[in-house]
Motif scaffolding. Structure first.
Motif, PDB file in Angstrom:
ATOM      1  N   ALA A  75       0.836  -0.888   0.056  1.00 22.65           N
ATOM      2  CA  ALA A  75      -0.102  -0.017   0.027  1.00 22.65           C
ATOM      3  C   ALA A  75       0.688   1.156   0.238  1.00 22.65           C
ATOM      4  O   ALA A  75       0.476   2.149  -0.761  1.00 22.65           O
ATOM      5  CB  ALA A  75      -1.144   0.142   1.373  1.00 22.65           C
ATOM      6  N   GLU A  90       6.824 -12.352  11.157  1.00 28.79           N
ATOM      7  CA  GLU A  90       5.971 -13.295  11.866  1.00 28.79           C
ATOM      8  C   GLU A  90       6.572 -13.750  12.535  1.00 28.79           C
ATOM      9  O   GLU A  90       6.628 -14.370  12.578  1.00 28.79           O
ATOM     10  CB  GLU A  90       5.088 -14.241  11.020  1.00 28.79           C
ATOM     11  N   VAL A 118       0.411 -22.341   3.452  1.00 26.00           N
ATOM     12  CA  VAL A 118       0.812 -20.774   2.841  1.00 26.00           C
ATOM     13  C   VAL A 118      -0.554 -20.018   3.799  1.00 26.00           C
ATOM     14  O   VAL A 118       0.309 -18.207   3.224  1.00 26.00           O
ATOM     15  CB  VAL A 118       0.727 -20.619   1.809  1.00 26.00           C
ATOM     16  N   THR A 156       2.451 -16.418   5.901  1.00 27.27           N
ATOM     17  CA  THR A 156       3.887 -17.086   5.975  1.00 27.27           C
ATOM     18  C   THR A 156       4.838 -15.819   6.018  1.00 27.27           C
ATOM     19  O   THR A 156       4.400 -14.437   6.490  1.00 27.27           O
ATOM     20  CB  THR A 156       4.799 -17.302   4.538  1.00 27.27           C
ATOM     21  N   GLU A 171      -3.312  -5.198  -3.650  1.00 25.10           N
ATOM     22  CA  GLU A 171      -3.765  -4.098  -3.127  1.00 25.10           C
ATOM     23  C   GLU A 171      -4.487  -3.345  -3.990  1.00 25.10           C
ATOM     24  O   GLU A 171      -3.973  -2.730  -5.104  1.00 25.10           O
ATOM     25  CB  GLU A 171      -3.046  -3.903  -2.553  1.00 25.10           C
ATOM     26  N   TYR A 212      -4.664   2.886  10.901  1.00 25.79           N
ATOM     27  CA  TYR A 212      -5.208   3.869  10.316  1.00 25.79           C
ATOM     28  C   TYR A 212      -6.511   3.408  10.004  1.00 25.79           C
ATOM     29  O   TYR A 212      -6.752   4.677   9.085  1.00 25.79           O
ATOM     30  CB  TYR A 212      -4.311   3.860   9.353  1.00 25.79           C
ATOM     31  N   GLU A 243      -8.502 -15.598   8.485  1.00 28.67           N
ATOM     32  CA  GLU A 243      -9.253 -13.726   6.886  1.00 28.67           C
ATOM     33  C   GLU A 243      -8.922 -14.091   6.047  1.00 28.67           C
ATOM     34  O   GLU A 243      -7.256 -14.717   5.451  1.00 28.67           O
ATOM     35  CB  GLU A 243      -8.384 -12.420   7.367  1.00 28.67           C
ATOM     36  N   LEU A 244      -9.303 -13.441   4.655  1.00 32.38           N
ATOM     37  CA  LEU A 244      -9.080 -13.773   3.177  1.00 32.38           C
ATOM     38  C   LEU A 244      -8.374 -12.873   2.659  1.00 32.38           C
ATOM     39  O   LEU A 244      -7.821 -11.966   2.230  1.00 32.38           O
ATOM     40  CB  LEU A 244     -10.242 -14.835   2.519  1.00 32.38           C
ATOM     41  N   ALA A 290      -7.530  -5.527   0.854  1.00 34.79           N
ATOM     42  CA  ALA A 290      -6.195  -5.868   0.901  1.00 34.79           C
ATOM     43  C   ALA A 290      -6.433  -6.763   0.513  1.00 34.79           C
ATOM     44  O   ALA A 290      -6.596  -7.861   1.165  1.00 34.79           O
ATOM     45  CB  ALA A 290      -5.722  -4.609   1.678  1.00 34.79           C
ATOM     46  N   LEU A 291      -6.038  -7.696  -0.255  1.00 35.08           N
ATOM     47  CA  LEU A 291      -6.210  -9.510  -0.782  1.00 35.08           C
ATOM     48  C   LEU A 291      -4.739  -9.536  -0.532  1.00 35.08           C
ATOM     49  O   LEU A 291      -3.439  -9.507  -1.083  1.00 35.08           O
ATOM     50  CB  LEU A 291      -7.194  -9.896  -2.503  1.00 35.08           C
ATOM     51  N   GLY A 292      -4.058 -11.133   0.155  1.00 27.35           N
ATOM     52  CA  GLY A 292      -3.387 -12.052  -0.033  1.00 27.35           C
ATOM     53  C   GLY A 292      -3.248 -13.229  -1.099  1.00 27.35           C
ATOM     54  O   GLY A 292      -4.443 -13.769  -1.114  1.00 27.35           O
TER      55      GLY A 292
HETATM   56  N1  GAP Z   1      -2.449  -2.821   3.377  1.00 27.69           N
HETATM   57  C1  GAP Z   1      -3.682  -3.370   4.523  1.00 27.69           C
HETATM   58  C2  GAP Z   1      -2.595  -4.625   4.425  1.00 27.69           C
HETATM   59  O1  GAP Z   1      -1.670  -4.869   4.441  1.00 27.69           O
HETATM   60  P1  GAP Z   1      -3.590  -6.926   6.413  1.00 27.69           P
HETATM   61  O2  GAP Z   1      -5.169  -7.103   6.504  1.00 27.69           O
HETATM   62  O3  GAP Z   1      -2.397  -6.643   6.990  1.00 27.69           O
HETATM   63  O4  GAP Z   1      -3.554  -5.867   5.579  1.00 27.69           O
HETATM   64  C3  GAP Z   1      -4.118  -7.435   4.012  1.00 27.69           C
HETATM   65  O5  GAP Z   1      -3.040  -7.723   4.995  1.00 27.69           O
HETATM   66  C4  GAP Z   1      -3.932  -9.183   3.683  1.00 27.69           C
HETATM   67  O6  GAP Z   1      -2.734 -10.024   2.870  1.00 27.69           O
HETATM   68  C5  GAP Z   1      -4.583 -10.184   4.239  1.00 27.69           C
HETATM   69  O7  GAP Z   1      -5.745 -10.237   4.184  1.00 27.69           O
HETATM   70  C6  GAP Z   1      -3.880 -11.247   3.388  1.00 27.69           C
HETATM   71  O8  GAP Z   1      -5.137 -12.037   2.797  1.00 27.69           O
HETATM   72  C7  GAP Z   1      -2.753 -11.174   3.905  1.00 27.69           C
HETATM   73  N2  GAP Z   1      -1.599 -11.711   4.662  1.00 27.69           N
HETATM   74  C8  GAP Z   1      -1.384 -10.943   5.806  1.00 27.69           C
HETATM   75  N3  GAP Z   1      -0.170 -11.296   6.081  1.00 27.69           N
HETATM   76  C9  GAP Z   1      -0.558 -12.107   5.687  1.00 27.69           C
HETATM   77  C10 GAP Z   1       0.865 -13.099   6.062  1.00 27.69           C
HETATM   78  N4  GAP Z   1       1.644 -13.445   7.037  1.00 27.69           N
HETATM   79  N5  GAP Z   1       1.197 -14.427   5.305  1.00 27.69           N
HETATM   80  C11 GAP Z   1       0.621 -15.024   3.966  1.00 27.69           C
HETATM   81  N6  GAP Z   1      -0.668 -13.507   3.716  1.00 27.69           N
HETATM   82  C12 GAP Z   1      -0.761 -12.695   4.270  1.00 27.69           C
END
Ligand code: GAP
Length: 465
Positions: A177, A209, A216, A219, A226, A275, A292-293, A334-336
């Motif tokens: 972001a 983390e 996965v 990680t 995003e 924020y 969370e997805l 914001a999607l992982g």
């Molecule tokens: N910019 C906002 C942000 O980064 P976040 O909820 O911390 O928000 C967004 O992260 C998405 O990133 C999460 O919904 C998740 O899908 C993915 N994500 C966050 N941390 C992760 C991790 N350690 N491993 C895999 N995916 C992760």
């Protein structure tokens, strides 16, 4: 045909098929591995690419109000001071003095006392609850051995510069972001975008983390997709609702996830990120439970205002038509990518007991995202069948990733394609040489029909593209 299905796929089934069929391998395996790292094999890499392409299509190409960006992973460290990540991007950490296990205190409390048990608690309050509970260490089982909870910053530090004297401490980005926020002014001035509009980006992010786990799902290195949607202050509620709905529809209608495996969870006030004024998570029912997805956050004008303050640049938007100048508000879906990958494989996984008692494992990917679109099989490796099969393979390859397989019995070849989720197979036999038709077999129904070779490309194009 009689089919009995196992509906819930456990995480174990998913990990196993991912390894067995070349989707995901443990990272650095021949050197004994590196914990919590994964490499995506040929089918995994295809699936990741297809998910990214689909997202880009629906969040950039089909939206006249969104543009793309590809910013650096390495940013000036002031970016992270301005964004608040240096001071606030922490998780509470406790250590076991006996076995040295490092544990995330809030997750530990939730494991002990139930979901939400740590929501809104300060470090002191967590310490008190942990002490009062006298909980055993999850690794060694001893009680009373935890250190006090303390903040642990999740950003990875590294060194920028070749010589020791010039080297500067910088961070690997923990979210994509901020690369968007710091380019807001560039995009407005070079593309003449008018608010409301969005900037989308796909890229790797890194977080150290404390408890990376669940395959996965969590990680330390992962990929994010995003989008920051800039809007006029006062309109953010409407846009927030729009994007929550748009994201949910993307998951069900485009990726093809089952509605019953998705739910929306609104964040309580106490759990909002530093924020955010509102956040809704789209959660998925993974093999280990709901998680969370996709996070959709109303980020106010926090980030742009902070970057104005720290950089000294004017990041306000000049609305010519309304003759107003303001710092835009932002809504962020914001999607992982790796979590979407896990959800997609979990959702597609099925075991069926067929009429003859055989158990068939199948990944029912939507044809749009399937790693292999069509398997092309010559019945025999002779008599002109390979040549005709290869010419069909060549023509279909223009549509996407195809697989040519000439080994073993046809039934075995079908099963192999079922396990990697290939929606169609084409078998070229002796009749094909004379009547220019082939057998097309559909994965889910296992039905077969005879189709002319000349019409194959348009038949598949309708389904795949
Ligand atoms: N910019 C906002 C942000 O980064 P976040 O909820 O911390 O928000 C967004 O992260 C998405 O990133 C999460 O919904 C998740 O899908 C993915 N994500 C966050 N941390 C992760 C991790 N350690 N491993 C895999 N995916 C992760």
């Amino acid at each position: 045909m009689e089919k009995k299905e196992t509906l819930d796929s456990s995480l174990k089934d998913i990990v196993s098929i991912c390894k067995r069929r070349g989707f995901v391998y443990p990272g650095s395996e021949i050197y004994g591995g590196l914990s919590n790292t994964f490499d995506y094999g040929p089918y995994g890499a295809e699936l990741l690419h297809n998910l990214k392409r689909l997202w880009w299509k629906h969040f950039v190409h089909l939206r006249e109000d969104v543009v793309g960006l590809d910013s650096s992973i390495l940013l000036n460290p002031k970016v992270w001071e301005a964004s608040g990540h240096v001071s606030n991007f922490n998780d509470p950490l406790i250590d076991c003095r006996n076995c040295k296990a490092r544990i995330r205190a809030d997750k530990f409390l939730e494991d002990q006392k139930g979901e939400g048990a740590a929501t809104g608690l300060s470090l002191q309050e967590m310490n008190r609850v942990i002490q009062e509970g006298n909980f055993p260490c999850p690794t060694c089982g001893n009680r009373g051995t935890f250190t006090e909870a303390r903040d642990f910053n999740l950003m990875f530090k590294t060194s920028h510069g070749a010589s020791a004297e010039d080297a500067q401490d910088i961070y690997l980005r923990p979210e994509t972001a901020q690369g968007i926020f710091i380019n807001f002014k560039n995009v407005v001035s070079t593309t003449r975008r008018k608010i409301p509009f969005g900037i989308a980006q796909i890229g790797k992010s890194f977080r150290n983390e404390i408890m990376a786990r669940q395959f996965v799902f969590r990680t330390r290195e992962f990929e994010q997709m995003e989008m920051e949607y800039f809007c006029e202050p006062g309109t953010q509620k409407e846009w927030f609702a729009h994007w929550v709905e748009y994201c949910l529809r993307f998951l069900t209608e485009q990726v093809g996830l089952k509605k019953e495996n998705l739910k929306i969870r609104e964040h309580e006030k106490e759990e909002l990120s530093f924020y955010s004024e509102a956040t809704s998570d789209i959660e998925y029912k993974y093999g280990f439970g709901w998680g969370e997805l996709w996070g959709i956050a109303s980020r106010t004008n926090y980030d742009l205002s902070q970057h104005e303050k720290f950089s000294g640049e004017d990041l306000k938007y000049q609305d010519q038509a309304a003759n107003k100048k303001y710092v835009p508000y932002v809504v962020e879906p914001a999607l992982g990518l790796n979590r979407l990958f896990l959800a997609t494989v979990t959702d597609a996984y099925a075991e069926e007991t067929l009429a003859d008692g055989e158990v068939r494992t199948v990944l029912r990917f939507s044809p749009k995202i399937a790693p292999v679109k069509v398997g092309v099989f010559p019945l025999m490796k002779k008599d002109g069948l390979p040549e005709l099969s290869r010419s069909i393979f060549g023509e279909l390859s223009a549509l996407g990733n195809m697989e040519y397989d000439d080994g073993g019995a046809i039934g075995k070849r079908y099963r192999r394609q079922d396990e990697i989720g290939t929606p169609y197979c084409v078998t070229v036999d002796y009749e094909s040489l004379s009547d220019k038709t082939v057998t097309v077999r559909e994965r889910d129904s296992m039905s077969q029909e005879r189709l002319p070779i000349a019409g194959l490309k348009s038949f598949f194009a309708d389904k795949i593209l």
